[in-house]
Write a protein that holds these residues in place. Sequence first.
Motif, short mmCIF file in Angstrom:
data_model
loop_
_atom_site.label_atom_id
_atom_site.label_comp_id
_atom_site.label_asym_id
_atom_site.label_seq_id
_atom_site.Cartn_x
_atom_site.Cartn_y
_atom_site.Cartn_z
N PRO A 173 0.82 -1.21 0.00
CA PRO A 173 0.00 0.00 0.00
C PRO A 173 0.85 1.26 0.00
O PRO A 173 1.88 1.32 0.66
N ASN A 174 0.40 2.26 -0.76
CA ASN A 174 1.06 3.56 -0.80
C ASN A 174 0.43 4.48 0.24
O ASN A 174 -0.56 4.12 0.89
N ALA A 175 0.94 5.68 0.36
CA ALA A 175 0.57 6.63 1.41
C ALA A 175 -0.92 6.73 1.73
O ALA A 175 -1.29 6.55 2.89
N PRO A 176 -1.81 6.98 0.78
CA PRO A 176 -3.22 7.12 1.20
C PRO A 176 -3.81 5.82 1.73
O PRO A 176 -4.76 5.84 2.49
N GLN A 177 -3.25 4.69 1.35
CA GLN A 177 -3.79 3.39 1.73
C GLN A 177 -2.96 2.74 2.84
O GLN A 177 -3.28 1.65 3.31
N ALA A 178 -1.91 3.39 3.29
CA ALA A 178 -0.95 2.78 4.21
C ALA A 178 -1.55 2.34 5.54
O ALA A 178 -1.07 1.38 6.14
N MET A 179 -2.60 3.00 5.99
CA MET A 179 -3.20 2.64 7.28
C MET A 179 -4.29 1.58 7.15
O MET A 179 -4.95 1.24 8.12
N ASP A 180 -4.46 1.03 5.96
CA ASP A 180 -5.48 0.00 5.74
C ASP A 180 -5.19 -1.21 6.61
O ASP A 180 -4.05 -1.69 6.67
N LEU A 181 -6.18 -1.71 7.28
CA LEU A 181 -6.01 -2.81 8.24
C LEU A 181 -5.61 -4.13 7.60
O LEU A 181 -5.24 -5.06 8.30
N CYS A 182 -5.67 -4.22 6.28
CA CYS A 182 -5.26 -5.46 5.61
C CYS A 182 -3.76 -5.50 5.33
O CYS A 182 -3.23 -6.54 4.97
N GLY A 183 -3.05 -4.40 5.50
CA GLY A 183 -1.61 -4.39 5.24
C GLY A 183 -1.32 -4.66 3.77
O GLY A 183 -2.02 -4.18 2.90
N SER A 184 -0.32 -5.48 3.50
CA SER A 184 0.06 -5.84 2.14
C SER A 184 -0.58 -7.17 1.76
O SER A 184 -0.74 -8.04 2.60
N TYR A 185 -0.89 -7.31 0.48
CA TYR A 185 -1.41 -8.56 -0.06
C TYR A 185 -0.28 -9.33 -0.70
O TYR A 185 0.60 -8.74 -1.33
N ARG A 186 -0.31 -10.67 -0.59
CA ARG A 186 0.74 -11.48 -1.20
C ARG A 186 0.13 -12.76 -1.76
O ARG A 186 -0.76 -13.35 -1.15
N GLN A 232 3.04 0.61 9.17
CA GLN A 232 1.87 1.24 9.79
C GLN A 232 0.89 0.22 10.34
O GLN A 232 0.09 0.53 11.21
N VAL A 233 0.90 -1.01 9.83
CA VAL A 233 -0.04 -2.05 10.25
C VAL A 233 0.76 -3.30 10.63
O VAL A 233 0.95 -4.21 9.84
N PRO A 234 1.22 -3.37 11.90
CA PRO A 234 2.04 -4.51 12.32
C PRO A 234 1.25 -5.81 12.49
O PRO A 234 1.81 -6.89 12.45
N ASN A 235 -0.08 -5.72 12.66
CA ASN A 235 -0.91 -6.91 12.83
C ASN A 235 -2.11 -6.82 11.87
O ASN A 235 -3.21 -6.47 12.28
N PRO A 236 -1.88 -7.18 10.60
CA PRO A 236 -2.98 -7.05 9.64
C PRO A 236 -4.08 -8.09 9.90
O PRO A 236 -3.85 -9.10 10.56
#
Length: 127
Positions: free
Chosen positions: A87-100, A114-118
């Motif tokens: 996620p980039n800046a506007p989406q960085a606080m999204d509770l899902c974190g990164s997708y893989r 920003q989201v240590p526990n997605p």
Amino acid sequence: MIAVAVVTVLASLALPSYNEYVMRSHRANARAALLQAAQWMERTATAQGRYPLAAAIPASVLLVEGGRYAVVAESANGMTYTLTALPNAPQAMDLCGSYRINEAGTRLQVKTDQVPNPLGALECWNR
């Protein structure tokens, strides 16, 4: 004065819902981009007998509509690959974190600064 107060209250109630809707739509864009990139990787492997190395993947394959995520590909040996939507800046606080996603189709959520526990993959991939 009362009308201004009513509008302010309505806006304060509607804005969080709207922001969540926007974030959810960008999550869908990230998931779609990952799945399309994974399909491209599989088609290329079928044609060439192995997955392309990360440097050989065209940038157009890794684009995400809306620009709130950036897809990064990892493929060093041609036998496996991992695609991650960061996620980039506007989406960085999204509770899902990164997708893989990887060559086996395993879908994961990965922590970010920003989201240590997605949220879990089940929640994020199925929303």
